[in-house]
Scaffold this motif. Structure first.
Motif, mmCIF file in Angstrom:
data_model
loop_
_atom_site.group_PDB
_atom_site.id
_atom_site.type_symbol
_atom_site.label_atom_id
_atom_site.label_comp_id
_atom_site.label_asym_id
_atom_site.label_seq_id
_atom_site.Cartn_x
_atom_site.Cartn_y
_atom_site.Cartn_z
ATOM 1 N N UNK A 42 80.149 29.280 -23.858
ATOM 2 C CA UNK A 42 79.055 30.083 -23.293
ATOM 3 C C UNK A 42 77.712 29.396 -23.553
ATOM 4 N N UNK A 43 76.894 29.358 -22.502
ATOM 5 C CA UNK A 43 75.514 28.864 -22.653
ATOM 6 C C UNK A 43 74.582 29.972 -22.196
ATOM 7 N N UNK A 44 73.629 30.299 -23.013
ATOM 8 C CA UNK A 44 72.694 31.381 -22.684
ATOM 9 C C UNK A 44 71.284 30.799 -22.627
ATOM 10 N N UNK A 45 70.641 30.960 -21.470
ATOM 11 C CA UNK A 45 69.267 30.464 -21.333
ATOM 12 C C UNK A 45 68.333 31.635 -21.115
ATOM 13 N N UNK A 67 90.567 34.457 -14.949
ATOM 14 C CA UNK A 67 91.494 34.253 -16.065
ATOM 15 C C UNK A 67 91.496 32.805 -16.578
ATOM 16 N N UNK A 68 91.052 31.852 -15.709
ATOM 17 C CA UNK A 68 91.050 30.446 -16.135
ATOM 18 C C UNK A 68 89.641 29.951 -16.449
ATOM 19 N N UNK A 69 88.722 30.900 -16.605
ATOM 20 C CA UNK A 69 87.319 30.513 -16.795
ATOM 21 C C UNK A 69 87.128 29.696 -18.081
ATOM 22 N N UNK A 70 86.407 28.580 -17.941
ATOM 23 C CA UNK A 70 86.146 27.725 -19.120
ATOM 24 C C UNK A 70 84.682 27.744 -19.541
ATOM 25 N N UNK A 71 83.790 27.940 -18.549
ATOM 26 C CA UNK A 71 82.357 27.883 -18.861
ATOM 27 C C UNK A 71 81.652 29.106 -18.280
ATOM 28 N N UNK A 72 80.858 29.747 -19.100
ATOM 29 C CA UNK A 72 80.067 30.886 -18.617
ATOM 30 C C UNK A 72 78.608 30.639 -18.993
ATOM 31 N N UNK A 73 77.727 30.745 -17.988
ATOM 32 C CA UNK A 73 76.294 30.536 -18.244
ATOM 33 C C UNK A 73 75.542 31.811 -17.920
ATOM 34 N N UNK A 74 74.676 32.244 -18.824
ATOM 35 C CA UNK A 74 73.763 33.347 -18.532
ATOM 36 C C UNK A 74 72.397 32.715 -18.305
ATOM 37 N N UNK A 75 71.960 32.717 -17.054
ATOM 38 C CA UNK A 75 70.687 32.072 -16.738
ATOM 39 C C UNK A 75 69.602 33.142 -16.672
ATOM 40 N N UNK A 76 68.455 32.835 -17.248
ATOM 41 C CA UNK A 76 67.353 33.806 -17.322
ATOM 42 C C UNK A 76 67.871 35.136 -17.858
ATOM 43 N N UNK A 114 77.127 38.581 -30.827
ATOM 44 C CA UNK A 114 78.420 39.228 -30.588
ATOM 45 C C UNK A 114 79.370 38.362 -29.751
ATOM 46 N N UNK A 115 78.828 37.670 -28.748
ATOM 47 C CA UNK A 115 79.727 37.009 -27.797
ATOM 48 C C UNK A 115 79.724 35.482 -27.859
ATOM 49 N N UNK A 116 78.778 34.897 -28.561
ATOM 50 C CA UNK A 116 78.753 33.432 -28.619
ATOM 51 C C UNK A 116 79.312 32.969 -29.963
#
Ligand code: AMP
Length: 630
Positions: free
Chosen positions: A224-227, A189-198, A241-243
């Protein structure tokens, strides 16, 4: 500041540095050649991590780790991430993408908050653990940061108790993260950063639904960071849709050609690199060499290991004072020093004619650095050799390098004990020949030896052998092939993962870059490693004398005392006859069909079949006549 990267709006093309995947990459290619889009590499030279705005504690950790400059993806990704923007980064393993997202996250963590602030989703347990380790390394000076790996296959208990105690960064595989979310044991619920790696890999592994659920069920104001190495349509859709208005970052590489440098690679796992390098040093005919590593710390460690093995090696990195660096380079120029272990920054612009070899002990983080590195050899009109160590995970980088240099890299095999022994015997012979040239001293010793022979009644050859024992000391002259650890090197076990690449390892011949696809015949020539012959000399001599073209050549397998050469079965008798008197390095090559096969054309059954070489040669039959009993 000119960035080495292009930051663009969404595009369907994958970066010019990544391998094209036919299954999920749109057919569209970059519309302009990468070379035209690239910025000058010199712009990277002055950029430091401090310029990027990272927190001091993070900068301190980077100093400990020994990175000199940000990689291209880091330079372009860190500033927008620190500014709070969503980012889509087209980057593959080996480009430094982990630090690209980990450093900005660590710079902004609030260690007093106990609920997870950052979540990294990774496709495999192996990658999750690797990312965790990287976070921990970069967080050494950030007080109180807790990082937790969460992956399937591990008992829940460990994960639950750590989650209860409180963690700041969770790195996990999507399936297990979903399990925790469903059980209510992970509070995001307190998430600030989400990374999708590969990200492309995660989708390929069937995690699309889980990833989307996690993206949808976490706070909407998270960053959000998507790699991803590729940008298939599904990832583009997820990104849209999500970024939130993501900045899309693509590494663009300058392409170049370096025709007088032969490029080879060896697949080897990290712990085996030192032994692999030692063997290469034994068998390669090098004059001066630069061995490139990634970190400043590693330069000194490796130089020390090489010195311990008897090589004259020194380290240079950005940390070494300018005056000392100049002294070291002058020693290399004058031949007082043979091996320089260097980082990219330290070797920038180095111009030393006698550098015959560049070894990329660690692959560089971008192809521009690769091009620069191999440009340190093949200078002043000479030819050069570049050998790159590639760990199994870095194989994809090869494709980027081939694109950037517009040249294929040839896989090499790890030199075997027999290869090493052949070189040692050849050097031993050379020492005898050189000593025989010192006629005055020889005359004096001849009397002494003659006296010994007369009084002890032993053959002169035995006395010579006894003197060799004295000069050799306790160190055996030769390696024991029966205890040859090269068999256990990773390249020998590697399963080919690139359809177009000859990735068989072991005692296999080197394949020419563009082997003929028609029927081949195998010939033997009387020059081998002891004559220090190299594939390009064989090709050059045969092509010149017999009027053969590149397409006529198949495998070339250089053995200690001879070599096996595959030639197209279509090569005429006339041309073969012309080859009879060919010499390489002054020695007649005595080209003849390989033994054990009928007639002049022993094998005309289609494309090269390398296995036969090994079976026939390595166990008896054509073994070199000298046995390793020294
Ligand atoms: P990655 O692409 O994140 O898997 O990183 C590949 C390797 O590059 C890792 O071994 C990192 O430690 C290393 N690395 C990351 N950034 C840098 C840098 N700026 N300079 C040198 N090495 C780096």
């Amino acid at each position: 500041m000119t960035s080495p990267l292009n930051t663009t709006g969404p595009s369907d093309a994958e970066p010019s540095t990544t391998a094209t995947s036919t299954t999920d990459t749109p057919a569209a290619a970059p519309t302009e050649p990468a070379a035209e889009q690239a910025a000058a590499p010199a712009a990277e030279a002055t950029l430091t991590f401090a310029d990027l705005g990272l927190d001091d504690a993070v900068l301190k950790a980077l100093k400990d780790v020994g990175y000199e400059t940000p990689s291209a993806i880091q330079a372009a990704t860190i500033p927008p991430l620190l500014a709070g923007r969503d980012v889509v980064g087209l980057a593959q393993t080996g480009t430094g993408k982990t630090a690209a997202f980990a450093l900005p996250i660590l710079s902004r963590l609030d260690s007093s908050q106990k609920k997870p602030q950052a979540l990294v989703l990774a496709p495999t347990r192996e990658l999750a653990l690797q990312v965790c380790e990287a976070f921990e390394r970069y967080a050494t000076h950030v007080r109180g940061v807790r990082v937790l790996p969460v992956y399937g296959g591990q008992a829940y208990g460990v994960q639950l108790s750590a989650l209860r105690r409180g963690v700041h960064v969770v790195v996990g595989t999507p399936g297990r993260i979903m399990d925790h979310l469903e059980k209510g044991t992970l509070d995001l619920s307190e998430l600030k950063y989400l990374v999708l790696d590969e990200a492309d890999e995660m989708l390929r592994m069937g995690f699309a639904e889980d990833v989307e659920t996690i993206l949808a069920d976490t706070p909407s104001d998270k960053q959000v960071a998507l790699f991803s190495a590729t940008m298939p349509a599904q990832i583009r859709r997820i990104s849209q849709k999500y970024l939130n208005d993501p900045e899309e970052i693509t590494v663009k590489n300058k392409t170049t050609t370096s025709s007088n440098t032969t490029q080879r690679y060896l697949v080897v796992s990290y712990p085996q690199k030192v032994d692999a390098l030692t063997r290469i040093l034994e068998v390669e005919n090098f004059e001066g060499m630069i061995v490139f590593v990634r970190t400043k710390n590693e330069t000194e460690t490796l130089a020390e290991k090489l010195r311990a093995r008897g090589y004259s090696a020194a380290a240079i990195s950005g940390d070494v004072a300018q005056a000392q660096r100049e002294r070291t380079v002058n020693q290399l120029k004058s031949g007082k020093l043979d091996i320089l272990v260097a980082t990219d920054v330290a070797a920038r612009g180095l111009d030393v004619d006698r550098i015959s070899h560049v070894v990329n002990y660690d692959l560089p983080i971008d192809t521009e650095s690769y091009v620069h590195r191999i440009g340190r050899t093949g200078r002043a009109g000479r030819t050069g050799d570049a050998i790159s160590f590639v760990t199994p995970r870095e194989r994809r980088m090869l494709t980027s390098i081939e694109k950037a240099t517009r040249q294929p890299l040839t896989q090499m095999r790890l030199p075997t004990a027999e290869d090493v022994n052949a070189t040692r015997l050849s050097r031993f012979d050379d020492q005898i020949t050189a000593a025989l040239g010192q006629t005055e001293r020889i005359d004096r010793f001849r009397d002494i030896i003659g006296h010994y022979v007369a009084h002890h009644d032993v053959p002169e050859a035995d006395v010579a052998a006894a003197l060799a024992v004295v000069s050799q000391g306790d160190e055996p002259l030769l390696l024991d092939p029966n205890r040859d650890r090269s068999e256990s090197f990773v390249e020998q076990r590697e399963r080919p993962d690139r359809g177009d690449r000859d990735s068989r390892g072991g005692d296999r011949p080197e394949r020419r870059q563009r082997p003929s696809s028609g029927p081949m015949a195998t010939y033997r020539i009387a020059v081998g490693r002891r004559q220090r012959v190299e594939p390009r000399q064989i090709v050059g001599a045969l092509a010149n004398e017999g009027g053969l073209s590149r397409e006529d050549f198949g495998m070339i397998d250089i053995r200690p005392d001879f070599s096996l050469v595959e030639l197209s079965a279509d090569v005429s008798e006339d041309k073969l006859a012309k080859l009879a008197d060919t010499r390489i390095g002054g020695k007649l090559i005595e080209l003849r069909p390989d033994r054990g096969a009928p007639g002049k054309r022993p094998r005309t059954d289609g494309p090269p079949r390398s296995g036969g070489f090994r079976d026939r040669d390595d166990r008896g039959g054509d073994r070199p006549e000298r046995k390793p009993r020294y």
